[in-house]
Design a protein around this motif. Sequence first.
Motif, mmCIF file in Angstrom:
data_model
loop_
_atom_site.group_PDB
_atom_site.id
_atom_site.type_symbol
_atom_site.label_atom_id
_atom_site.label_comp_id
_atom_site.label_asym_id
_atom_site.label_seq_id
_atom_site.Cartn_x
_atom_site.Cartn_y
_atom_site.Cartn_z
ATOM 1 N N ILE A 274 11.335 7.097 12.533
ATOM 2 C CA ILE A 274 11.055 6.199 11.418
ATOM 3 C C ILE A 274 10.045 5.159 11.889
ATOM 4 C CG2 ILE A 274 12.052 4.519 9.821
ATOM 5 C CD1 ILE A 274 14.709 6.029 10.132
ATOM 6 N N PRO A 275 8.968 4.926 11.139
ATOM 7 C CA PRO A 275 7.920 4.017 11.625
ATOM 8 C C PRO A 275 8.472 2.653 12.015
ATOM 9 C CG PRO A 275 7.221 5.141 9.634
ATOM 10 C CD PRO A 275 8.665 5.470 9.815
ATOM 11 N N VAL A 276 8.045 2.197 13.190
ATOM 12 C CA VAL A 276 8.366 0.840 13.631
ATOM 13 C C VAL A 276 7.177 -0.027 13.264
ATOM 14 C CG1 VAL A 276 8.907 -0.641 15.579
ATOM 15 C CG2 VAL A 276 9.804 1.689 15.495
ATOM 16 N N ASN A 277 7.374 -0.981 12.403
ATOM 17 C CA ASN A 277 6.266 -1.740 11.833
ATOM 18 C C ASN A 277 5.680 -2.725 12.841
ATOM 19 O OD1 ASN A 277 6.908 -0.451 9.403
ATOM 20 N ND2 ASN A 277 8.411 -2.036 8.931
ATOM 21 N N PRO A 278 4.404 -2.988 12.707
ATOM 22 C CA PRO A 278 3.812 -4.022 13.562
ATOM 23 C C PRO A 278 4.343 -5.413 13.229
ATOM 24 C CG PRO A 278 2.235 -3.260 11.909
ATOM 25 C CD PRO A 278 3.411 -2.335 11.842
ATOM 26 N N THR A 279 4.816 -5.574 12.013
ATOM 27 C CA THR A 279 5.437 -6.838 11.604
ATOM 28 C C THR A 279 6.755 -6.508 10.926
ATOM 29 O OG1 THR A 279 4.293 -6.775 9.476
ATOM 30 C CG2 THR A 279 3.214 -7.966 11.279
ATOM 31 N N PRO A 280 7.671 -7.467 10.803
ATOM 32 C CA PRO A 280 8.946 -7.179 10.127
ATOM 33 C C PRO A 280 8.716 -6.640 8.725
ATOM 34 C CG PRO A 280 9.068 -9.272 11.269
ATOM 35 C CD PRO A 280 7.627 -8.840 11.339
ATOM 36 N N TYR A 281 9.601 -5.727 8.317
ATOM 37 C CA TYR A 281 9.457 -5.122 7.000
ATOM 38 C C TYR A 281 9.837 -6.123 5.917
ATOM 39 C CZ TYR A 281 10.196 -2.382 2.867
ATOM 40 O OH TYR A 281 10.129 -1.930 1.575
ATOM 41 N N ASN A 282 8.967 -6.228 4.912
ATOM 42 C CA ASN A 282 9.247 -7.167 3.830
ATOM 43 C C ASN A 282 8.719 -6.594 2.519
ATOM 44 O OD1 ASN A 282 10.094 -9.619 2.637
ATOM 45 N ND2 ASN A 282 7.980 -10.315 2.596
ATOM 46 N N ASP A 283 9.571 -6.544 1.501
ATOM 47 C CA ASP A 283 9.185 -6.106 0.164
ATOM 48 C C ASP A 283 9.927 -7.013 -0.805
ATOM 49 O OD1 ASP A 283 8.943 -4.950 -2.326
ATOM 50 O OD2 ASP A 283 9.102 -2.905 -1.603
ATOM 51 N N PRO A 284 9.232 -7.893 -1.505
ATOM 52 C CA PRO A 284 9.919 -8.894 -2.344
ATOM 53 C C PRO A 284 10.779 -8.295 -3.445
ATOM 54 C CG PRO A 284 7.548 -8.855 -2.768
ATOM 55 C CD PRO A 284 7.774 -8.041 -1.539
ATOM 56 N N ASN A 285 10.520 -7.033 -3.839
ATOM 57 C CA ASN A 285 11.352 -6.416 -4.866
ATOM 58 C C ASN A 285 12.724 -6.014 -4.333
ATOM 59 O OD1 ASN A 285 9.881 -5.720 -7.609
ATOM 60 N ND2 ASN A 285 8.370 -5.711 -5.968
ATOM 61 N N PHE A 286 12.815 -5.824 -3.038
ATOM 62 C CA PHE A 286 14.056 -5.318 -2.474
ATOM 63 C C PHE A 286 14.631 -6.227 -1.388
ATOM 64 C CE2 PHE A 286 11.551 -1.818 -4.065
ATOM 65 C CZ PHE A 286 12.467 -1.070 -4.771
ATOM 66 N N THR A 287 13.828 -7.095 -0.821
ATOM 67 C CA THR A 287 14.255 -7.856 0.342
ATOM 68 C C THR A 287 13.985 -9.342 0.149
ATOM 69 O OG1 THR A 287 13.608 -5.961 1.679
ATOM 70 C CG2 THR A 287 14.108 -7.982 2.854
ATOM 71 N N ALA A 288 15.025 -10.143 0.135
ATOM 72 C CA ALA A 288 14.847 -11.591 0.036
ATOM 73 C C ALA A 288 14.410 -12.179 1.364
ATOM 74 C CB ALA A 288 16.148 -12.237 -0.425
ATOM 75 N N GLY B 185 0.784 -1.225 0.000
ATOM 76 C CA GLY B 185 0.000 0.000 0.000
ATOM 77 C C GLY B 185 0.812 1.270 0.000
ATOM 78 N N GLY B 186 2.109 1.162 -0.241
ATOM 79 C CA GLY B 186 2.964 2.351 -0.210
ATOM 80 C C GLY B 186 2.606 3.395 -1.228
ATOM 81 N N ALA B 187 1.819 3.026 -2.252
ATOM 82 C CA ALA B 187 1.442 4.003 -3.270
ATOM 83 C C ALA B 187 0.320 4.909 -2.803
ATOM 84 C CB ALA B 187 1.013 3.297 -4.550
ATOM 85 N N GLY B 188 -0.302 4.591 -1.686
ATOM 86 C CA GLY B 188 -1.349 5.446 -1.159
ATOM 87 C C GLY B 188 -0.775 6.631 -0.410
ATOM 88 N N ALA B 189 -1.645 7.569 -0.033
ATOM 89 C CA ALA B 189 -1.202 8.769 0.675
ATOM 90 C C ALA B 189 -1.534 8.714 2.151
ATOM 91 C CB ALA B 189 -1.845 10.006 0.041
ATOM 92 N N ASP B 190 -2.037 7.553 2.653
ATOM 93 C CA ASP B 190 -2.423 7.484 4.060
ATOM 94 C C ASP B 190 -1.189 7.346 4.934
ATOM 95 O OD1 ASP B 190 -1.828 4.546 4.608
ATOM 96 O OD2 ASP B 190 -3.164 4.393 2.875
ATOM 97 N N ALA B 191 -1.414 7.415 6.249
ATOM 98 C CA ALA B 191 -0.297 7.429 7.184
ATOM 99 C C ALA B 191 -0.089 6.095 7.875
ATOM 100 C CB ALA B 191 -0.527 8.527 8.226
ATOM 101 N N ALA B 192 -0.570 5.004 7.287
ATOM 102 C CA ALA B 192 -0.369 3.690 7.890
ATOM 103 C C ALA B 192 1.111 3.368 7.965
ATOM 104 C CB ALA B 192 -1.105 2.631 7.065
#
Length: 737
Positions: free
Chosen positions: A574-588, A444-451
């Motif tokens: 910097i936002p601390v995520n409720p779950t570990p950060y994962n993005d398949p395009n950048f993170t294996a 959802g990073g393409a949205g403008a919300d503050a999640a």
Amino acid sequence: MNPSSTWRGVADRGWAPRGLQLVLALMTAAWAPGALAAVTAPLTGEIQNITITDPLDHWSGGTISVAGTLVTIPRNLLMDLPANRLTLQQLYDQAPAACKAIGQSGLAKGDSCNTSGMGAIATISANYTLAGNVIAGDVLIEKGIESVIGTITYIDYANGYFRLNGNPASAAATGVMVRLNDPGSRHTVQGGPGCAAGSQNCSADPRFTLDPDNYTNTFSSGYPWCIPSTVQRGPFVDVLNLGVTVAQAAADGTGDVLCPQSNRPAAGILAADSRRFAPLKLGDSINAEGNFETVNGVRFLSAHSTMVQAALSTSPAAEQPDYIFIEEAFIDGPGFQNDRARTLFIGFATLAPADVLLWSIHYDPTTNQKHLLPLGTTRGCDLADGSVPGLGATCSGQGLVANGPDIFRIRHDVDFTAGAKPRLNPCAHLVADPRMGTGICPNGGAGADAAPMTIAEQFAILSPIPHEVQFKTGKKFASENGGTPLISLDINGQDTPNGQYLFPFGMNLGGIDIPNAFEFNLSAVNTPFSFSGIPWNLDRRLSPGGCDGACEQTPQPLDPFPFEGTDPRLLAAIPVNPTPYNDPNFTAAPLAQVRDRILSFVDAQGSFQGDSSRLAWPPGEPAFQSIAPTPDVGLVCSAGGIVAPPTAGVPDAINLAQFRTLGPNEWLVTGTSSVPSASIAIHTGPDLTGPLLATVTADANGSWSFLETNSLTASTTSVSVQSSGGAVILNFPVIVR
């Protein structure tokens, strides 16, 4: 990029060494009075002295004296030049022959081989560390900062140079003589006056070269220029079907098929064939930057960058390449104390509306191989914000109506609380342009919300910070992905790049709106630089040119490290995520938290390997070092001091002079003597008539030091010493702390 170094301007590296050019705007670590002894120590000035610890070590450190301060150059530091990047050892090894023969760089005012009477200019970002060292974390060296603006009144087609602002009645002999520092003969074929025997295309000092592949000598639109040559070149392969395999201009500059006059139409600005450069013409208005040199009695400006004030454009025809130039580039770096991450990129294009894609470049520590990760796109920016590419659009078409839509501007601004608006959202830009790939920012990073996950993805596009950014035009991108091949030839008929620009980042490359402590804390004016937030400072293998041959098997941090004493991951919200950060395009493999991306790197597979990819932190606080400069022969000028000849052996030297005002007033003066056990008289002031501070005795090795609480104040800015062996050092600058 420059084949001898590895960065800016190297065979695929580019710089913007003119006017506004930029940079990594490094925001510094949060600091409050009394919290840390480390403070910022930025310096700019003439180089008085340079030393190298081990001339045989490619990654050797050393010292540099600038603005009255002796600065440690740590091992593993790659230094920036206007269109180049070199280690300290390369700075010596690639020096002009007369300097290299006696082990000097030729850039210090005190170098005997430097006959200009001036030192080069250094701009240094450094920290004064807890232990009392001034240690550099980023260095820019310019041999000169001269520029000449004017009209071309004479062009020598036989010898490959031009003159500015001359007398029309004697144009060949008047005005400022300008030669490109073009050792690879990309734009010019040079000879004649001002050329030393054995020089590379008349380059007086190839260390300060132009960028041969990311053109810094262009028309204002980014189109590269050339000087027609009466020297016959070839045979070259006739890949453009020109009907000839040799090139040679007539005496008046006409007839050169590799630098054709048809690319400068009498009316209009459209180049006839953009597969070849366009020639300079008499009457062109041009801005040239570089340094003045005198060779064989001939004085000239050795230019690394120039801009002709004419906006040549290129045809949209499929086989006609286009060109771009990056005028301004900016990126926030750790620790992001404004609680946001921003970028700014402004450039020019020869084909309108400007269609530009860009990637951040990251290097893995195993092979030093580079990997491109999506960063931005003008088309995606326009579409994400609801505008139509072209004149007046959000990112393309930034020029005035009269100038056409060939100027572009891409910005990102990710607020760690509110997220980003569509026109400033890196995720929105990339998602809107399918050329950048699919599956980007899947949470959802393409949205403008503050999640938190949304902001985390937006931030992750901009971090870790890159040492280089790669720009390509839409036409170039298409040609590399199954479209019509695009070919360009230089002044010698050699294949040369088009449709791309590789821009380097460094703190001292110039720029605009560099974040500073005033933006987040008016009391934090001494905030130290957050060097431990820069990946290539923690491991040079993550930098272009970070390996000399095979990469080492262990991290290679700056040594000693200009450590600021704070964790760059904890200086902003910097936002601390409720779950570990994962993005398949950048993170294996997922990261425990998105802020760990500050210390992440790309591995040999081209992806981030989760927590295992985080760099080791902290780098460690160095102990105080007593720095002994490498001795020279004969008269020595040490950081401004005037030194009389010693009696024998190595010359006497002052290594360091400080007056510390924190706590009790305290003097620290250290040095060496060529006479063991010599008596050293230390005076305050520019000569030996000043008050006697102390008399000390050198040890059996000639080393001496003075450290004492003293009621004297630092009302003077220098000290002078006299040795019983006969040497005298006058007016050595004092660092006041």
